[in-house]
Design a protein around this motif. Structure first.
Motif, PDB file in Angstrom:
ATOM      1  N   TYR A 235      33.445 -78.698  62.697  1.00 31.75           N
ATOM      2  CA  TYR A 235      34.784 -78.355  62.212  1.00 31.75           C
ATOM      3  C   TYR A 235      35.743 -78.493  63.377  1.00 31.75           C
ATOM      4  N   SER A 236      36.854 -79.181  63.170  1.00 27.67           N
ATOM      5  CA  SER A 236      37.853 -79.353  64.228  1.00 27.67           C
ATOM      6  C   SER A 236      39.243 -79.158  63.649  1.00 27.67           C
ATOM      7  N   GLU A 237      40.024 -78.304  64.279  1.00 25.95           N
ATOM      8  CA  GLU A 237      41.414 -78.058  63.894  1.00 25.95           C
ATOM      9  C   GLU A 237      42.301 -78.365  65.096  1.00 25.95           C
ATOM     10  N   LYS A 238      43.163 -79.352  64.954  1.00 22.79           N
ATOM     11  CA  LYS A 238      44.021 -79.823  66.040  1.00 22.79           C
ATOM     12  C   LYS A 238      43.199 -80.177  67.275  1.00 22.79           C
ATOM     13  N   ARG A 239      42.012 -80.697  67.004  1.00 22.67           N
ATOM     14  CA  ARG A 239      41.112 -81.199  68.035  1.00 22.67           C
ATOM     15  C   ARG A 239      40.490 -82.504  67.554  1.00 22.67           C
ATOM     16  N   ALA A 240      40.046 -83.288  68.512  1.00 22.03           N
ATOM     17  CA  ALA A 240      39.348 -84.523  68.169  1.00 22.03           C
ATOM     18  C   ALA A 240      38.002 -84.197  67.543  1.00 22.03           C
ATOM     19  N   VAL A 241      37.421 -85.179  66.874  1.00 28.41           N
ATOM     20  CA  VAL A 241      36.194 -84.969  66.109  1.00 28.41           C
ATOM     21  C   VAL A 241      35.034 -84.527  67.002  1.00 28.41           C
ATOM     22  N   HIS A 242      35.061 -84.842  68.298  1.00 28.29           N
ATOM     23  CA  HIS A 242      33.984 -84.423  69.204  1.00 28.29           C
ATOM     24  C   HIS A 242      34.351 -83.183  70.017  1.00 28.29           C
ATOM     25  N   GLY A 243      35.493 -82.545  69.703  1.00 32.07           N
ATOM     26  CA  GLY A 243      35.770 -81.236  70.265  1.00 32.07           C
ATOM     27  C   GLY A 243      36.990 -81.053  71.137  1.00 32.07           C
ATOM     28  N   PRO A 244      37.385 -82.028  71.967  1.00 35.30           N
ATOM     29  CA  PRO A 244      38.463 -81.754  72.915  1.00 35.30           C
ATOM     30  C   PRO A 244      39.856 -81.953  72.312  1.00 35.30           C
ATOM     31  N   ALA A 245      40.864 -81.518  73.071  1.00 36.37           N
ATOM     32  CA  ALA A 245      42.259 -81.743  72.685  1.00 36.37           C
ATOM     33  C   ALA A 245      43.112 -81.826  73.942  1.00 36.37           C
ATOM     34  N   PHE A 246      43.916 -82.865  73.999  1.00 35.25           N
ATOM     35  CA  PHE A 246      44.966 -83.024  75.019  1.00 35.25           C
ATOM     36  C   PHE A 246      44.467 -82.864  76.454  1.00 35.25           C
ATOM     37  N   PRO A 247      43.694 -83.805  77.007  1.00 30.71           N
ATOM     38  CA  PRO A 247      43.256 -85.042  76.374  1.00 30.71           C
ATOM     39  C   PRO A 247      42.058 -84.818  75.442  1.00 30.71           C
ATOM     40  N   PRO A 248      41.848 -85.798  74.490  1.00 32.36           N
ATOM     41  CA  PRO A 248      42.654 -86.996  74.252  1.00 32.36           C
ATOM     42  C   PRO A 248      44.004 -86.646  73.650  1.00 32.36           C
ATOM     43  N   SER A 249      44.965 -87.526  73.883  1.00 31.37           N
ATOM     44  CA  SER A 249      46.300 -87.328  73.307  1.00 31.37           C
ATOM     45  C   SER A 249      46.514 -88.184  72.066  1.00 31.37           C
ATOM     46  N   SER A 250      45.506 -88.946  71.686  1.00 31.99           N
ATOM     47  CA  SER A 250      45.627 -89.852  70.539  1.00 31.99           C
ATOM     48  C   SER A 250      44.460 -89.651  69.586  1.00 31.99           C
ATOM     49  N   PHE A 251      44.695 -88.829  68.541  1.00 32.45           N
ATOM     50  CA  PHE A 251      43.659 -88.600  67.543  1.00 32.45           C
ATOM     51  C   PHE A 251      44.305 -88.090  66.260  1.00 32.45           C
ATOM     52  N   GLY A 252      43.528 -88.113  65.187  1.00 35.52           N
ATOM     53  CA  GLY A 252      44.036 -87.632  63.912  1.00 35.52           C
ATOM     54  C   GLY A 252      42.926 -87.525  62.890  1.00 35.52           C
ATOM     55  N   TYR A 253      43.227 -86.841  61.779  1.00 34.50           N
ATOM     56  CA  TYR A 253      42.247 -86.686  60.714  1.00 34.50           C
ATOM     57  C   TYR A 253      42.973 -86.491  59.390  1.00 34.50           C
ATOM     58  N   LEU A 254      42.210 -86.598  58.304  1.00 30.34           N
ATOM     59  CA  LEU A 254      42.778 -86.511  56.960  1.00 30.34           C
ATOM     60  C   LEU A 254      41.694 -86.089  55.986  1.00 30.34           C
ATOM     61  N   TRP A 255      42.061 -85.207  55.032  1.00 31.95           N
ATOM     62  CA  TRP A 255      41.181 -84.818  53.926  1.00 31.95           C
ATOM     63  C   TRP A 255      41.831 -85.266  52.637  1.00 31.95           C
TER      64      TRP A 255
END
Length: 374
Positions: free
Chosen positions: A263-283
């Motif tokens: 589960y990732s909220e405002k994080r990349a699919v593998h866990g981190p956030a900022f960096p990476p600064s380029s990621f997104g998701y959609l349900w």
């Protein structure tokens, strides 16, 4: 009310016996959402300690094959000089070598890239010398092994403090519901309860919000047989996320196997956030709930078409990058990527394609996630 209240008609699968099995799954699913699980435990916090991803662009790779350099990266030193490599072990069987990230724990996800109804699953992962090996199995409709393209990622997190904002967690569970490894950025202990053949209820305390936000990914883990797993239902609350996982065998009957969930909220699919600064998701659940449609640039992702769906993520197209797709709903439908994603003028285009139990393309519901390494 559950987040996943939209439900397409149930399709008969393999005759009366399979229909009865599917109806039993639906009944168990309805009961599971009301079942309590153990409360949260001791604290952790979170960024991934070790991770890697790759896209196998050649379904018949020679030994030591280096897959698409623009779609692989990892947390080890100088990934461009120390690439991911893939060996084929047999028909539809591969081992992905992530270098220099040896260690226990973590989870793996895999998504098939196919227009023909093939799917892929994780068979196992573990330390191999100084690296981490992830073994993948791919199958055609009906369950025969088949050579195939796929995306794969491995990630593991521990108690390293995380950047503020968002949340992240994962579970790797056995068929009994016993948790092999887990992680929770809010400090809770994720738990799993079995609910009958091929059904489990997952509790992720302290993650997310009371309305649907974030993204879910699920992957079957089976060393010997073809299996598919998905998110059957999702119920957000102010105290955590309840997720129901459903798994099926190659004949689309409910099936007990191991699986991973993240589960990732405002994080990349593998866990981190900022960096990476380029990621997104959609349900996509028949609509696009705003909190589950996230783009790190602040842009709005869009979805068009249906077989396949085209997902546009503006302003985040930065190689090296990867994507994952997971089906949503109670039945044996499953989803993957029809083709590799493309990048145009800063926009990433993902092509999600879903299939019914016989491997025919259909309109269905799904989660998808994209991330750059940077």
């Amino acid at each position: 009310m559950h987040a996943g209240t939209f439900a397409p008609p149930v399709r008969p699968v393999g005759g009366a016996r399979a229909v009865r099995a599917l109806l039993l799954v639906l009944a168990v699913l309805a009961a599971l959402v009301g079942v309590s699980l153990p409360a949260a435990g001791p604290a952790n916090a979170a960024v991934p300690d070790r991770w890697g991803f790759a896209y196998l662009d050649n379904p018949n790779p020679p030994l030591g094959y280096v897959p698409d350099p623009s779609r692989q990266w990892g947390s080890w030193p100088t990934p461009a000089a120390n690439p991911v490599k893939v060996d084929q072990l047999g028909t539809g069987s591969y081992v992905v070598h992530f270098p220099l990230i040896a260690g226990p724990g973590g989870i793996a996800h895999v998504t098939a890239v196919s227009r023909t109804g093939s799917w892929c699953q994780v068979r196992s992962w573990g330390t191999a010398g100084t690296g981490q090996d992830v073994t993948v199995g791919c199958y055609r409709p009906g369950g025969a092994p088949e050579d195939n393209r796929f995306t794969v990622l491995y990630t593991t997190s521990s108690g390293v403090p995380s950047p503020p904002g968002g949340s992240y967690g994962y579970v790797f569970a056995n068929p009994t519901g016993a948790v092999v490894t887990q992680y929770n950025s809010a400090g809770g202990t994720n738990t799993v309860g079995p609910g009958g053949t091929g059904i489990w209820k997952v509790w992720l305390p302290g993650l997310g919000q009371s309305t649907p936000v974030g993204n879910l990914q699920v992957t079957a883990v089976d060393a010997t047989a073809g299996a598919r797993c998905k998110v059957a239902d999702w119920s957000p609350s102010a105290t955590g996320q309840t997720v129901v996982v459903a798994c099926f065998n190659a004949s689309s009957a409910p099936y007990n196997t191991r699986w991973t969930l993240s589960y990732s909220e405002k994080r990349a699919v593998h866990g981190p956030a900022f960096p990476p600064s380029s990621f997104g998701y959609l349900w996509f659940n028949g609509g696009l709930p705003p909190g589950t449609n996230y783009n790190s640039s602040g842009a709005v992702n869009t979805l068009t078409g249906s077989v396949p769906y085209t997902i546009n993520l503006p302003n985040v197209a930065v190689p090296s990058d990867t994507a994952q797709v997971t089906a949503f709903g109670p039945g044996p439908d499953y989803c993957g990527l029809a083709t590799p994603w493309n990048r145009s003028a800063g926009t990433v285009n993902l092509f999600a394609l879903c299939f019914n139990s016989s491997g025919s393309p259909i309109a269905s519901r799904f989660f998808t996630a994209y991330t750059s390494a940077f």
